[in-house]
Design a protein around this motif. Structure first.
Motif, PDB file in Angstrom:
ATOM      1  N   LEU A  87       1.029  -1.430 -17.592  1.00 58.79           N
ATOM      2  CA  LEU A  87       0.537  -1.153 -16.241  1.00 58.79           C
ATOM      3  C   LEU A  87       1.101   0.161 -15.717  1.00 58.79           C
ATOM      4  O   LEU A  87       2.241   0.509 -15.996  1.00 58.79           O
ATOM      5  CB  LEU A  87       0.937  -2.287 -15.300  1.00 58.79           C
ATOM      6  CG  LEU A  87       0.069  -3.536 -15.338  1.00 58.79           C
ATOM      7  CD1 LEU A  87       0.665  -4.601 -14.467  1.00 58.79           C
ATOM      8  CD2 LEU A  87      -1.344  -3.218 -14.897  1.00 58.79           C
ATOM      9  N   ARG A  88       0.267   0.876 -14.930  1.00 57.53           N
ATOM     10  CA  ARG A  88       0.739   2.134 -14.351  1.00 57.53           C
ATOM     11  C   ARG A  88       1.032   1.983 -12.864  1.00 57.53           C
ATOM     12  O   ARG A  88       1.678   2.837 -12.269  1.00 57.53           O
ATOM     13  CB  ARG A  88      -0.317   3.229 -14.538  1.00 57.53           C
ATOM     14  CG  ARG A  88      -0.618   3.462 -15.994  1.00 57.53           C
ATOM     15  CD  ARG A  88      -0.854   4.920 -16.296  1.00 57.53           C
ATOM     16  NE  ARG A  88      -0.842   5.096 -17.731  1.00 57.53           N
ATOM     17  CZ  ARG A  88       0.264   5.318 -18.408  1.00 57.53           C
ATOM     18  NH1 ARG A  88       1.406   5.437 -17.775  1.00 57.53           N
ATOM     19  NH2 ARG A  88       0.229   5.443 -19.715  1.00 57.53           N
ATOM     20  N   LEU A 146       3.142   0.889 -10.206  1.00 52.53           N
ATOM     21  CA  LEU A 146       4.549   0.473 -10.231  1.00 52.53           C
ATOM     22  C   LEU A 146       4.799  -0.759  -9.358  1.00 52.53           C
ATOM     23  O   LEU A 146       5.701  -1.546  -9.642  1.00 52.53           O
ATOM     24  CB  LEU A 146       5.445   1.624  -9.799  1.00 52.53           C
ATOM     25  CG  LEU A 146       5.547   2.739 -10.826  1.00 52.53           C
ATOM     26  CD1 LEU A 146       6.369   3.883 -10.276  1.00 52.53           C
ATOM     27  CD2 LEU A 146       6.174   2.247 -12.111  1.00 52.53           C
ATOM     28  N   VAL A 195       4.200  -3.586 -11.506  1.00 52.40           N
ATOM     29  CA  VAL A 195       5.275  -3.690 -12.498  1.00 52.40           C
ATOM     30  C   VAL A 195       6.507  -4.360 -11.887  1.00 52.40           C
ATOM     31  O   VAL A 195       7.135  -5.217 -12.511  1.00 52.40           O
ATOM     32  CB  VAL A 195       5.629  -2.295 -13.062  1.00 52.40           C
ATOM     33  CG1 VAL A 195       6.836  -2.373 -13.965  1.00 52.40           C
ATOM     34  CG2 VAL A 195       4.463  -1.723 -13.821  1.00 52.40           C
ATOM     35  N   VAL A 196       6.828  -3.992 -10.643  1.00 50.56           N
ATOM     36  CA  VAL A 196       8.003  -4.595  -9.994  1.00 50.56           C
ATOM     37  C   VAL A 196       7.784  -6.092  -9.777  1.00 50.56           C
ATOM     38  O   VAL A 196       8.676  -6.910 -10.025  1.00 50.56           O
ATOM     39  CB  VAL A 196       8.296  -3.873  -8.664  1.00 50.56           C
ATOM     40  CG1 VAL A 196       9.345  -4.617  -7.879  1.00 50.56           C
ATOM     41  CG2 VAL A 196       8.761  -2.467  -8.928  1.00 50.56           C
ATOM     42  N   LEU A 255      10.491   2.132  -4.472  1.00 49.93           N
ATOM     43  CA  LEU A 255       9.069   2.509  -4.434  1.00 49.93           C
ATOM     44  C   LEU A 255       8.689   3.019  -3.055  1.00 49.93           C
ATOM     45  O   LEU A 255       7.912   3.972  -2.916  1.00 49.93           O
ATOM     46  CB  LEU A 255       8.187   1.308  -4.795  1.00 49.93           C
ATOM     47  CG  LEU A 255       8.196   0.820  -6.234  1.00 49.93           C
ATOM     48  CD1 LEU A 255       6.973  -0.026  -6.496  1.00 49.93           C
ATOM     49  CD2 LEU A 255       8.230   1.972  -7.205  1.00 49.93           C
ATOM     50  N   THR A 297       9.719   6.504  -2.940  1.00 54.14           N
ATOM     51  CA  THR A 297       9.171   7.434  -3.939  1.00 54.14           C
ATOM     52  C   THR A 297       7.664   7.234  -4.090  1.00 54.14           C
ATOM     53  O   THR A 297       6.931   7.401  -3.137  1.00 54.14           O
ATOM     54  CB  THR A 297       9.886   7.279  -5.288  1.00 54.14           C
ATOM     55  OG1 THR A 297       9.773   5.931  -5.728  1.00 54.14           O
ATOM     56  CG2 THR A 297      11.350   7.643  -5.190  1.00 54.14           C
ATOM     57  N   PHE A 298       7.193   6.904  -5.285  1.00 52.74           N
ATOM     58  CA  PHE A 298       5.749   6.796  -5.524  1.00 52.74           C
ATOM     59  C   PHE A 298       5.403   5.396  -6.013  1.00 52.74           C
ATOM     60  O   PHE A 298       6.238   4.702  -6.554  1.00 52.74           O
ATOM     61  CB  PHE A 298       5.301   7.800  -6.595  1.00 52.74           C
ATOM     62  CG  PHE A 298       5.709   9.192  -6.323  1.00 52.74           C
ATOM     63  CD1 PHE A 298       4.987   9.976  -5.436  1.00 52.74           C
ATOM     64  CD2 PHE A 298       6.830   9.728  -6.934  1.00 52.74           C
ATOM     65  CE1 PHE A 298       5.379  11.264  -5.180  1.00 52.74           C
ATOM     66  CE2 PHE A 298       7.224  11.029  -6.674  1.00 52.74           C
ATOM     67  CZ  PHE A 298       6.498  11.793  -5.796  1.00 52.74           C
ATOM     68  N   GLU A 342       2.581   4.994  -8.052  1.00 58.85           N
ATOM     69  CA  GLU A 342       1.796   5.121  -9.278  1.00 58.85           C
ATOM     70  C   GLU A 342       2.583   5.913 -10.305  1.00 58.85           C
ATOM     71  O   GLU A 342       3.299   6.840  -9.957  1.00 58.85           O
ATOM     72  CB  GLU A 342       0.479   5.856  -9.004  1.00 58.85           C
ATOM     73  CG  GLU A 342      -0.585   5.027  -8.311  1.00 58.85           C
ATOM     74  CD  GLU A 342      -1.224   4.003  -9.230  1.00 58.85           C
ATOM     75  OE1 GLU A 342      -1.344   4.268 -10.441  1.00 58.85           O
ATOM     76  OE2 GLU A 342      -1.577   2.922  -8.731  1.00 58.85           O
ATOM     77  N   GLU A 343       2.422   5.527 -11.559  1.00 61.11           N
ATOM     78  CA  GLU A 343       2.999   6.310 -12.641  1.00 61.11           C
ATOM     79  C   GLU A 343       1.886   7.202 -13.169  1.00 61.11           C
ATOM     80  O   GLU A 343       0.746   6.750 -13.312  1.00 61.11           O
ATOM     81  CB  GLU A 343       3.492   5.353 -13.731  1.00 61.11           C
ATOM     82  CG  GLU A 343       4.170   6.022 -14.877  1.00 61.11           C
ATOM     83  CD  GLU A 343       4.382   5.058 -16.031  1.00 61.11           C
ATOM     84  OE1 GLU A 343       3.940   3.903 -15.924  1.00 61.11           O
ATOM     85  OE2 GLU A 343       4.963   5.469 -17.027  1.00 61.11           O
ATOM     86  N   ARG A 344       2.219   8.483 -13.461  1.00 59.80           N
ATOM     87  CA  ARG A 344       1.182   9.374 -13.984  1.00 59.80           C
ATOM     88  C   ARG A 344       0.876   9.027 -15.432  1.00 59.80           C
ATOM     89  O   ARG A 344       1.786   8.651 -16.166  1.00 59.80           O
ATOM     90  CB  ARG A 344       1.698  10.811 -13.894  1.00 59.80           C
ATOM     91  CG  ARG A 344       0.693  11.804 -13.374  1.00 59.80           C
ATOM     92  CD  ARG A 344       1.129  13.136 -13.832  1.00 59.80           C
ATOM     93  NE  ARG A 344       1.863  12.962 -15.110  1.00 59.80           N
ATOM     94  CZ  ARG A 344       2.782  13.794 -15.553  1.00 59.80           C
ATOM     95  NH1 ARG A 344       3.114  14.822 -14.854  1.00 59.80           N
ATOM     96  NH2 ARG A 344       3.374  13.581 -16.695  1.00 59.80           N
TER      97      ARG A 344
END
Lengths: 186, 136
Positions: free
Chosen positions: A23-24, A26, A29-30, A72, A75-76, A78-80
């Motif tokens: 998964l991208r 985040l 993912v968490v 998160l 920060t961001f 989404e992961e690129r």
């Protein structure tokens, strides 16, 4: 029955871990990492390590998830998408994993009461700790008494990490607000 | 054969999880994702220790007061103690790693490893050029 629960829980953990890699988003993912911690806590109950299970449920599934969510938020989400080829990493991982699995072939089997780990200090803890230290829970006795220095070291590590986090994050909010007022970063 | 598979199944899953975490750390460029990969690795280690401590037919290592005679088989308390310490230390390192990520995001505006490296290179060339040619 216990064996079936063991197999199913561990299979769930593998599926969760693979989903976390792929998964991208985040945030997803968490959330999955919270589920992963909870599954491992259930696994610890199956393996009769109840103290570890509730620590993992409280600390692993609770505090870690909160820490990651707050990261998160700062920060961001989404992961690129990856830019480089991932086959070298896959190769390294496969080779290491194969070597480790070869290594397990000599391990004592799961639940074997004659395994070397059960021969040395564990019998002493189990037989003597209830009247030597007091509490009926042997894990407590070992943690607080026989291996008390470990716990002292652990507190030192937490103290150091706490100071590190405070130093790193000092003024982040203030600078963010100043930036927003200047209109640099929305 | 089947006995070996069932006897070592836990260890094999531990290794698969460990490699999943390792892969995340080395193949993903996002720093937050790397920390999460480190967490997967850690949890697999916890599972390995607890698996080693388990005894077939054992119970949790708490003295049973109402035992009706006969010896009770307890699981090994030592791995539990070590892993209790490790879980708490693990959260401390996770917190530090994530704080570093927040700080890096603030300084570079990105969490992707290759973008950070690009920015670093650009800064380096600017510095050397500024020292040699430009005189404001």
């Amino acid at each position: 029955m216990e064996q079936v629960i063991d197999i199913v829980l561990l299979a769930f953990m593998v599926v969760t871990a693979i989903a976390m890699i792929r998964l991208r988003n985040l945030f997803a993912v968490v959330m999955l990492s919270g589920i992963f911690s909870l599954l491992s806590a259930a696994m610890f109950v199956v393996l009769d390590a109840v103290d570890v299970a509730f620590t993992e449920a409280a600390v692993g599934a609770g505090i870690s998830t909160v820490l990651m969510l707050s990261t998160l938020a700062l920060t961001f989400r989404e992961e690129r998408p990856a830019t480089r080829a991932d086959w070298p990493a896959l190769l390294v991982v496969t080779v290491t994993g194969a070597a480790l699995i070869y290594g397990t072939l000599d391990m004592p089997h799961f639940g074997d009461p004659d395994a070397p780990i059960h021969q040395h200090v564990a019998p002493r803890y189990i037989v003597d700790s209830p009247h030597e230290v007091g509490p009926p829970n042997m894990v407590t006795s070992v943690l607080a008494s026989y291996r008390g220095y470990d716990t002292l070291g652990e507190t030192t590590v937490i103290f150091t990490a706490g100071i590190g986090v405070m130093v790193l994050l000092a003024g982040v909010n203030r600078r963010r607000r100043a930036d927003r007022e200047r209109g640099n970063r929305p | 054969m089947l006995e070996t598979v069932f006897g070592l199944y836990n260890y094999w899953i531990v290794i698969i999880l460990m490699m999943a975490g390792f892969y995340t750390v080395i193949a993903r460029g996002n720093l937050a994702k790397k920390v999460i990969g480190l967490n997967i690795f850690q949890t697999s280690m916890f599972l390995m220790y607890i698996t080693m401590g388990a005894v077939e037919g054992g119970t949790a290592p708490i003295v049973a007061t109402s035992a009706e005679g006969g010896a009770t088989l307890y699981t090994n308390p030592l791995p539990s103690v070590l892993i209790l310490t490790a879980i708490v230390v693990g959260v401390a390192t996770t917190a530090l790693g994530l704080a570093l990520a927040v700080r890096i995001r603030e300084a570079y505006g990105t969490l992707e490893e290759d973008e950070i490296r690009l920015l670093e290179d650009r800064q380096d060339t600017l510095k050397t050029d500024g020292g040699q040619t430009v005189s404001p």
